[in-house]
Design a protein around this motif. Sequence first.
Motif, PDB file in Angstrom:
ATOM      1  N   GLY A  53       0.823  -1.202   0.000  1.00  0.00           N
ATOM      2  CA  GLY A  53       0.000   0.000   0.000  1.00  0.00           C
ATOM      3  C   GLY A  53       0.858   1.254   0.000  1.00  0.00           C
ATOM      4  O   GLY A  53       2.093   1.196  -0.083  1.00  0.00           O
ATOM      5  N   GLN A  54       0.205   2.387   0.126  1.00  0.00           N
ATOM      6  CA  GLN A  54       0.874   3.682   0.054  1.00  0.00           C
ATOM      7  C   GLN A  54       0.982   4.306   1.436  1.00  0.00           C
ATOM      8  O   GLN A  54       0.020   4.317   2.200  1.00  0.00           O
ATOM      9  CB  GLN A  54       0.109   4.624  -0.879  1.00  0.00           C
ATOM     10  CG  GLN A  54       0.794   5.970  -1.101  1.00  0.00           C
ATOM     11  CD  GLN A  54      -0.004   6.864  -2.023  1.00  0.00           C
ATOM     12  OE1 GLN A  54      -1.186   6.625  -2.241  1.00  0.00           O
ATOM     13  NE2 GLN A  54       0.631   7.883  -2.567  1.00  0.00           N
ATOM     14  N   LEU A  55       2.183   4.829   1.743  1.00  0.00           N
ATOM     15  CA  LEU A  55       2.425   5.550   2.987  1.00  0.00           C
ATOM     16  C   LEU A  55       3.355   6.722   2.701  1.00  0.00           C
ATOM     17  O   LEU A  55       4.042   6.763   1.677  1.00  0.00           O
ATOM     18  CB  LEU A  55       3.077   4.638   4.043  1.00  0.00           C
ATOM     19  CG  LEU A  55       2.229   3.545   4.691  1.00  0.00           C
ATOM     20  CD1 LEU A  55       3.082   2.719   5.632  1.00  0.00           C
ATOM     21  CD2 LEU A  55       1.039   4.133   5.430  1.00  0.00           C
ATOM     22  N   ASN A  56       3.397   7.664   3.623  1.00  0.00           N
ATOM     23  CA  ASN A  56       4.409   8.715   3.579  1.00  0.00           C
ATOM     24  C   ASN A  56       5.648   8.203   4.301  1.00  0.00           C
ATOM     25  O   ASN A  56       5.547   7.609   5.372  1.00  0.00           O
ATOM     26  CB  ASN A  56       3.892   9.992   4.248  1.00  0.00           C
ATOM     27  CG  ASN A  56       2.686  10.557   3.538  1.00  0.00           C
ATOM     28  OD1 ASN A  56       2.646  10.563   2.311  1.00  0.00           O
ATOM     29  ND2 ASN A  56       1.702  11.003   4.287  1.00  0.00           N
ATOM     30  N   LYS A  57       6.827   8.429   3.715  1.00  0.00           N
ATOM     31  CA  LYS A  57       8.063   7.856   4.243  1.00  0.00           C
ATOM     32  C   LYS A  57       9.152   8.908   4.289  1.00  0.00           C
ATOM     33  O   LYS A  57       9.239   9.783   3.424  1.00  0.00           O
ATOM     34  CB  LYS A  57       8.515   6.694   3.361  1.00  0.00           C
ATOM     35  CG  LYS A  57       9.833   6.047   3.796  1.00  0.00           C
ATOM     36  CD  LYS A  57      10.540   5.377   2.625  1.00  0.00           C
ATOM     37  CE  LYS A  57      11.170   6.377   1.693  1.00  0.00           C
ATOM     38  NZ  LYS A  57      12.127   5.773   0.723  1.00  0.00           N
ATOM     39  N   THR A  58      10.000   8.835   5.320  1.00  0.00           N
ATOM     40  CA  THR A  58      11.223   9.629   5.363  1.00  0.00           C
ATOM     41  C   THR A  58      12.283   8.852   6.123  1.00  0.00           C
ATOM     42  O   THR A  58      11.975   8.109   7.056  1.00  0.00           O
ATOM     43  CB  THR A  58      11.003  11.005   6.025  1.00  0.00           C
ATOM     44  OG1 THR A  58      12.218  11.754   5.984  1.00  0.00           O
ATOM     45  CG2 THR A  58      10.554  10.861   7.478  1.00  0.00           C
ATOM     46  N   LYS A  59      13.514   9.019   5.709  1.00  0.00           N
ATOM     47  CA  LYS A  59      14.650   8.387   6.388  1.00  0.00           C
ATOM     48  C   LYS A  59      15.273   9.420   7.310  1.00  0.00           C
ATOM     49  O   LYS A  59      15.629  10.519   6.868  1.00  0.00           O
ATOM     50  CB  LYS A  59      15.665   7.907   5.353  1.00  0.00           C
ATOM     51  CG  LYS A  59      16.789   7.041   5.934  1.00  0.00           C
ATOM     52  CD  LYS A  59      17.655   6.510   4.800  1.00  0.00           C
ATOM     53  CE  LYS A  59      18.730   5.560   5.312  1.00  0.00           C
ATOM     54  NZ  LYS A  59      19.554   5.019   4.205  1.00  0.00           N
ATOM     55  N   ILE A  60      15.413   9.114   8.595  1.00  0.00           N
ATOM     56  CA  ILE A  60      15.887  10.107   9.560  1.00  0.00           C
ATOM     57  C   ILE A  60      17.273   9.796  10.112  1.00  0.00           C
ATOM     58  O   ILE A  60      17.837  10.610  10.840  1.00  0.00           O
ATOM     59  CB  ILE A  60      14.894  10.257  10.731  1.00  0.00           C
ATOM     60  CG1 ILE A  60      14.763   8.943  11.522  1.00  0.00           C
ATOM     61  CG2 ILE A  60      13.549  10.740  10.240  1.00  0.00           C
ATOM     62  CD1 ILE A  60      13.968   9.083  12.792  1.00  0.00           C
ATOM     63  N   ALA A  61      17.821   8.642   9.798  1.00  0.00           N
ATOM     64  CA  ALA A  61      19.172   8.321  10.264  1.00  0.00           C
ATOM     65  C   ALA A  61      19.775   7.256   9.372  1.00  0.00           C
ATOM     66  O   ALA A  61      19.064   6.392   8.844  1.00  0.00           O
ATOM     67  CB  ALA A  61      19.165   7.837  11.724  1.00  0.00           C
ATOM     68  N   GLU A  62      21.084   7.337   9.202  1.00  0.00           N
ATOM     69  CA  GLU A  62      21.817   6.338   8.430  1.00  0.00           C
ATOM     70  C   GLU A  62      23.072   5.976   9.191  1.00  0.00           C
ATOM     71  O   GLU A  62      23.908   6.822   9.466  1.00  0.00           O
ATOM     72  CB  GLU A  62      22.176   6.872   7.048  1.00  0.00           C
ATOM     73  CG  GLU A  62      22.847   5.825   6.165  1.00  0.00           C
ATOM     74  CD  GLU A  62      22.908   6.253   4.709  1.00  0.00           C
ATOM     75  OE1 GLU A  62      23.365   5.438   3.892  1.00  0.00           O
ATOM     76  OE2 GLU A  62      22.511   7.381   4.397  1.00  0.00           O
ATOM     77  N   GLY A  63      23.172   4.720   9.587  1.00  0.00           N
ATOM     78  CA  GLY A  63      24.323   4.290  10.379  1.00  0.00           C
ATOM     79  C   GLY A  63      24.424   4.977  11.717  1.00  0.00           C
ATOM     80  O   GLY A  63      25.504   5.144  12.276  1.00  0.00           O
ATOM     81  N   GLY A  64      23.278   5.399  12.271  1.00  0.00           N
ATOM     82  CA  GLY A  64      23.276   6.067  13.558  1.00  0.00           C
ATOM     83  C   GLY A  64      23.427   7.572  13.476  1.00  0.00           C
ATOM     84  O   GLY A  64      23.273   8.260  14.479  1.00  0.00           O
ATOM     85  N   ARG A  65      23.706   8.125  12.288  1.00  0.00           N
ATOM     86  CA  ARG A  65      23.857   9.567  12.117  1.00  0.00           C
ATOM     87  C   ARG A  65      22.552  10.172  11.619  1.00  0.00           C
ATOM     88  O   ARG A  65      21.941   9.662  10.693  1.00  0.00           O
ATOM     89  CB  ARG A  65      24.999   9.884  11.144  1.00  0.00           C
ATOM     90  CG  ARG A  65      26.354   9.422  11.644  1.00  0.00           C
ATOM     91  CD  ARG A  65      27.433   9.755  10.640  1.00  0.00           C
ATOM     92  NE  ARG A  65      27.566  11.188  10.482  1.00  0.00           N
ATOM     93  CZ  ARG A  65      28.306  11.968  11.264  1.00  0.00           C
ATOM     94  NH1 ARG A  65      28.969  11.430  12.278  1.00  0.00           N
ATOM     95  NH2 ARG A  65      28.395  13.259  11.054  1.00  0.00           N
ATOM     96  N   LYS A  66      22.154  11.273  12.240  1.00  0.00           N
ATOM     97  CA  LYS A  66      20.878  11.886  11.908  1.00  0.00           C
ATOM     98  C   LYS A  66      20.864  12.444  10.496  1.00  0.00           C
ATOM     99  O   LYS A  66      21.870  12.948  10.006  1.00  0.00           O
ATOM    100  CB  LYS A  66      20.575  13.016  12.894  1.00  0.00           C
ATOM    101  CG  LYS A  66      20.225  12.553  14.299  1.00  0.00           C
ATOM    102  CD  LYS A  66      19.866  13.741  15.163  1.00  0.00           C
ATOM    103  CE  LYS A  66      19.478  13.311  16.565  1.00  0.00           C
ATOM    104  NZ  LYS A  66      19.138  14.469  17.420  1.00  0.00           N
ATOM    105  N   LEU A  67      19.688  12.376   9.865  1.00  0.00           N
ATOM    106  CA  LEU A  67      19.446  12.985   8.563  1.00  0.00           C
ATOM    107  C   LEU A  67      18.254  13.929   8.690  1.00  0.00           C
ATOM    108  O   LEU A  67      17.389  13.737   9.538  1.00  0.00           O
ATOM    109  CB  LEU A  67      19.137  11.915   7.505  1.00  0.00           C
ATOM    110  CG  LEU A  67      20.192  10.838   7.258  1.00  0.00           C
ATOM    111  CD1 LEU A  67      19.659   9.808   6.269  1.00  0.00           C
ATOM    112  CD2 LEU A  67      21.485  11.450   6.732  1.00  0.00           C
ATOM    113  N   ARG A  68      18.236  14.940   7.828  1.00  0.00           N
ATOM    114  CA  ARG A  68      17.103  15.848   7.838  1.00  0.00           C
ATOM    115  C   ARG A  68      15.893  15.163   7.214  1.00  0.00           C
ATOM    116  O   ARG A  68      15.990  14.490   6.204  1.00  0.00           O
ATOM    117  CB  ARG A  68      17.437  17.121   7.057  1.00  0.00           C
ATOM    118  CG  ARG A  68      16.272  18.096   6.953  1.00  0.00           C
ATOM    119  CD  ARG A  68      16.698  19.403   6.348  1.00  0.00           C
ATOM    120  NE  ARG A  68      17.571  20.132   7.246  1.00  0.00           N
ATOM    121  CZ  ARG A  68      17.998  21.370   7.017  1.00  0.00           C
ATOM    122  NH1 ARG A  68      17.634  21.995   5.920  1.00  0.00           N
ATOM    123  NH2 ARG A  68      18.798  21.968   7.870  1.00  0.00           N
TER     124      ARG A  68
END
Length: 459
Positions: A53-68
């Motif tokens: 199904g469809q959802l809104n998605k965002t990635k907030i961290a990569e390898g423990g480091r924060k992302l915007r």
Amino acid sequence: MVLPETRGPKGSHRRNLSQHSFEAWLGDGPAATAANGSSSHSPDRLHMVEKSGQLNKTKIAEGGRKLRKCWASSWLVLAGNSLMFYKDPKVAAAWTPSSSRPESSVDLRGARIDWARDLSSKRNVIHFRTVTGNEYLLQSDSETVSQEWYQAIKGVIRRLDEENPLDEPLLYPLSRSNSADLVDLSAEEEEEQFGLPRGDTQPAPSSPDRAYKKRVKSKLRRFIAKRPPLRSLQEKGLIRDQVFGCRLEALCQREGGTVPRFVQQCVEAVEQRGLDVDGIYRVSGNLAIIQKLRFIVDRERAVTSDGRYVFPEQRCQEDKLHLDDPQWDDVHVLTGALKLFFRELPEPLLPYSLFDDFVAAVKLSDPKDKVSKLTGLIQSLPQPNRDTLHYLLEHLRKVMAHSDTNRMTTQNIGIVFGPTLLRHERDAASLVEGMVYQNQVVELLLTEFSSIFTAPTTE
């Protein structure tokens, strides 16, 4: 250990566990086998779609480091041990194990899932983290849809934990997600841990050298697992974020004030250079020099260590930044650096959660109601936000007083600072629609400054 995210096949001289299982799941290679030669997952389970199904998605961290955060709509397929993301709904709807490759996929083995309570102003937000520290937020406006996805993903994670549990040191709770405290196993150790042969050869017999390496790796894992979490180091003042991109509340708390020192330094320097410069705040400064100033501000306040900023005990770094130095003579460099500081705040000066309220306030037809509504919203801001906004607007009113020479009228300042101080959390068409209201909010704050800030805070 597994690869948490896949973006298409990559050549490798050795195939690790995640490559075997992912290719088998897609139908492009043999299934991963256990030590006794039996398949670790049934074909029915590997090829079964748990949910899509469809959802809104965002990635907030990569390898423990924060992302915007950068929210975007995505089509999800939950199957086997993976959660896959697609841009094209037609591809996702017609999914079969060997039909197409997703834009990206996340391996859910060893993952942790919970509801995001303080990570977003949106409702019904799911927060999950992979074993290597990649974190995602999933959201739907429908509470029922979010609940269904939460239960489906949680069920897959629970099943995978029962079928193929990971080492205990790798299972970190979501509350420690700000710390890069995960240890990646080497490909050799993955194969040894899951009983997989390396390539087409049988595992080599145990040797003293190999046993020694395993003991060293085990000790390193235990040592890193016992490290204090990042939050405790921040509370003790041993590790702190940089100035640009730091949360306003954390920066002010660290500096012992309610208005960041860098903001004060820039404003004072601009006012000393003269507020009658044509196009002040509208004309862009030299980007290379602005970035140089930014680097000096962050670099002088810290010593780089393992990708983070460790501050010395003596707080004397501020004295090293002299904005009266000839290299900062161009006032447009200072104004550009000040605007960059506000643009890079993780959350704008007027928080995401109040965006709709500010827009609704300027849409009111009665001028008195507008001022009353804005006054209430300003008073509800956290003190660092309120005091910093008051300080900045007071400065911008001085800029407006010289509009005959600098041509920076209330409307022009609103155009420049509207998207900088107030913006929607989600980059979508609604942001373009609200741009005119962002400018009007800043204009109204400037023209009704004395009424809205009836009791200005003292610096």
